[in-house]
Enzyme design. Structure first.
Site, PDB file in Angstrom:
ATOM      1  CE1 TYR A 192      81.426 115.990  59.156  1.00 38.54           C
ATOM      2  CE2 TYR A 192      80.116 117.910  58.561  1.00 38.54           C
ATOM      3  CZ  TYR A 192      80.277 116.743  59.288  1.00 38.54           C
ATOM      4  OH  TYR A 192      79.280 116.331  60.134  1.00 38.54           O
TER       5      TYR A 192
ATOM      6  CE1 TYR B 249      78.583 110.402  56.597  1.00 39.06           C
ATOM      7  CE2 TYR B 249      77.968 109.683  54.394  1.00 39.06           C
ATOM      8  CZ  TYR B 249      77.888 110.599  55.427  1.00 39.06           C
ATOM      9  OH  TYR B 249      77.079 111.715  55.281  1.00 39.06           O
TER      10      TYR B 249
END
Length: 424
Positions: free
Chosen positions: A377, A285
Site C-alpha cells: 500500500y 485496480y
C-alpha cells in the site's frame, strides 16, 4: 430466462414471442412442487415431483443408533423444516460440510481434537451456530453467482469463508472498469497502429513507439519494463486483432481467483487458484474516479470507519483518485504486504490523459496456486534511468506510485519477515 406466451389462436400467432421472467429455473421448479403440478418444460414429472432439494442442515440427533437431520428445504419457509433419517438424504456434499462445521465448532469450544462421532444431541448454542453457518453459505453462494454474472473477464471468482460468520460485504457493486465521477471524462486515443505484427513487424514502433516509449511485453505477454515505466497498449483505433500481443491488461483477469476470509483479522483477502508466472498481468485496480479534493473529504469518513480504498493516480500529478470502497472488482479485497507478490504499473489504452492511467498489477515472481495475492500500500519505486522521459522521471520522483492515500497510522498484520509494523 424467458417464458413463452400461449393460449389458443393467440399462441399460434405469437409462438415466437417471449417475455422476460423474474424467477429462475430452479424457483419455477420449486413452485411446481409446492403446487404439486407436473411440468415437462421445467423437467418436473410425477416421478420427481416429490424429490425436494436440501437448502442446508440445521440440526442433528441420534435415536437408537439411527441418525436424523433437521432439513431446511429449498423454496420452503423454516416452518416447513423436517427431521429426516440419513438414508433419505442424497446430498453427500452438504452432509460432509455440515459435519466439518460441527467438528470445527466443537474443537473451537474445547480446544481438543474433535470426536470421531458427534454427540447424540446438540445444544441450542451449537444449533444456532450451524443454522447461521448454513444461511451464510447460501448467501455467499448467491454472492459468488452474482460476481460471476457481472464479471466481463475470463477468470472465474469463487468465495470462501471458513473463519467466521461474516457474509457478503454490504453496499459493494462489482464493476469491470473505471466508473467516472461527476464532471470527469476520458479523452479518447486519436490514432491507432497499422502494424502487421505488433511484436515482430511493428509500424513506427507500434503504439508505444509512436509515443517514444518501449514495447511492454514479450511473446508470452509478460511485462519486460522496469517498474515505473508506463505501458501503452494498442487501442480501439488500431488495426490489430483482439489477440494482439500488445493487448494484455485490456483483456482482463484470466486467472481463477478466490475471495476468502483471512484467519488473522485482515478481513477478506484474495488467493489465486492456479499458478501465475512471474511478470504476468493479474488484475486491475478499478473503482470510482474522483477528484483529490473529494478524496480528502471521503478519506476523513473512511478514517473513522477504519477502511482504506483510496488509490492516488499520481503518475504526473495528484489530481484524481480511485475510490474502490463501494465500486470495484476483485482488487477491492487484495490485502497489503510489506513483501508483496504484485507490482503496480500505469497503463494507457484508449485514454491518453496522463492524469488518468489504468492501474495494473503484475506478478513480481512466480505465484503458486493457493497463495494469497498482495501489494504494498506504500509502494516505493526507484528513480528511472536518466534516459527516461520527463513523464517517467516525474513518476519515479513522486515516490508513491498510486498507493492508497496516507491517513492515520495503521498497524500492519502482513506477518512477513520484512514487516514495517505499520501500513503508513
Amino acid at each position: 430466462m424467458s417464458l413463452a406466451l400461449g393460449g389458443g389462436k393467440m399462441a399460434e400467432n405469437l409462438k415466437d414471442c417471449r417475455v422476460c421472467g423474474k424467477s429462475s429455473w430452479s424457483q419455477l421448479q420449486d413452485l411446481c412442487r409446492l403446487a404439486k403440478t407436473s411440468c415437462p418444460a421445467l423437467g418436473i414429472s410425477r416421478k420427481n415431483l416429490c424429490i425436494f432439494e436440501v437448502d442446508y442442515l440445521c440440526n442433528y440427533k441420534k435415536v437408537r443408533e439411527q441418525e436424523y437431520y433437521l432439513v431446511k428445504w429449498r423454496g420452503y419457509p423454516d416452518s416447513e423444516n423436517t427431521w429426516e433419517p440419513r438414508r433419505n438424504l442424497r446430498c453427500a456434499g452438504i452432509l460432509k460440510q455440515f459435519h466439518r462445521d460441527l467438528e470445527q465448532e466443537l474443537f473451537r469450544r474445547s480446544g481438543r481434537r474433535p470426536r470421531v462421532r458427534p454427540p447424540r444431541h446438540l445444544d441450542a448454542a451449537l444449533v444456532d451456530f450451524l443454522v447461521q453457518k448454513g444461511r451464510q453459505r447460501k448467501a455467499l453462494q448467491r454472492w459468488e453467482r452474482e460476481l460471476n454474472a457481472k464479471r466481463a473477464h475470463k477468470g472465474r471468482i469463487s468465495v470462501e469463508n471458513e473463519v467466521d460468520l461474516h457474509g457478503p460485504p454490504q453496499d459493494f457493486t462489482y464493476i469491470n472498469e473505471y466508473k467516472m465521477g461527476e464532471g470527469i471524462t476520458l479523452s479518447q486515443m486519436a490514432t491507432g497502429c497499422e502494424c502487421k505484427d505488433c511484436l515482430d513487424d511493428q509500424a513506427n514502433g507500434c503504439c508505444p513507439g509512436a509515443l517514444l516509449k518501449k514495447f511492454a511485453y514479450n511473446v508470452q505477454g509478460q511485462v519486460r519494463l522496469q517498474a515505473g515505466q508506463p505501458i501503452y497498449e494498442c487501442n480501439a483505433r488500431c488495426r490489430c486483432s483482439s489477440d494482439c500481443p500488445n493487448r494484455v491488461v485490456q483483456r482482463g483477469i484470466s486467472y481463477n481467483l478466490c475471495i476468502f476470509r483471512t484467519a488473522n483479522g485482515r478481513g477478506w483477502g484474495v488467493r489465486t487458484l492456479e499458478k501465475i508466472r512471474n511478470h504476468s498481468f493479474v488484475m486491475e485496480y478499478v473503482g470510482e474516479i474522483i477528484t483529490s479534493e473529494e478524496a480528502e473529504r471521503r478519506g476523513q469518513i473512511y478514517d473513522r470507519q477504519g477502511i482504506t480504498y483510496l488509490f492516488d493516480l499520481d503518475y504526473v500529478e495528484d489530481v484524481y483518485t480511485v475510490d474502490a470502497a463501494y465500486y470495484g472488482n476483485v482488487s477491492h479485497f487484495v490485502n497489503h504486504s510489506c513483501s508483496p507478490n504484485l507490482q503496480v504499473y500505469n497503463v494507457f489504452v484508449d485514454n491518453l490523459d496522463e492524469r488518468l492511467p489504468r492501474i495494473a498489477f503484475f506478478a513480481t515472481r512466480t505465484i503458486w496456486a493457493g497463495e494469497e495475492l498482495t501489494f504494498d500500500y506504500n509502494m516505493q519505486v526507484d528513480p528511472i534511468d536518466v534516459e527516461s522521459t520527463r513523464m517517467d522521471s516525474n513518476f519515479g520522483l513522486a515516490g508513491l506510485t498510486g498507493s492508497p492515500k496516507k491517513r492515520v497510522r495503521i498497524e500492519c498484520k502482513c506477518g512477513t519477515e520484512s514487516c514495517r509494523k505499520y501500513l503508513f
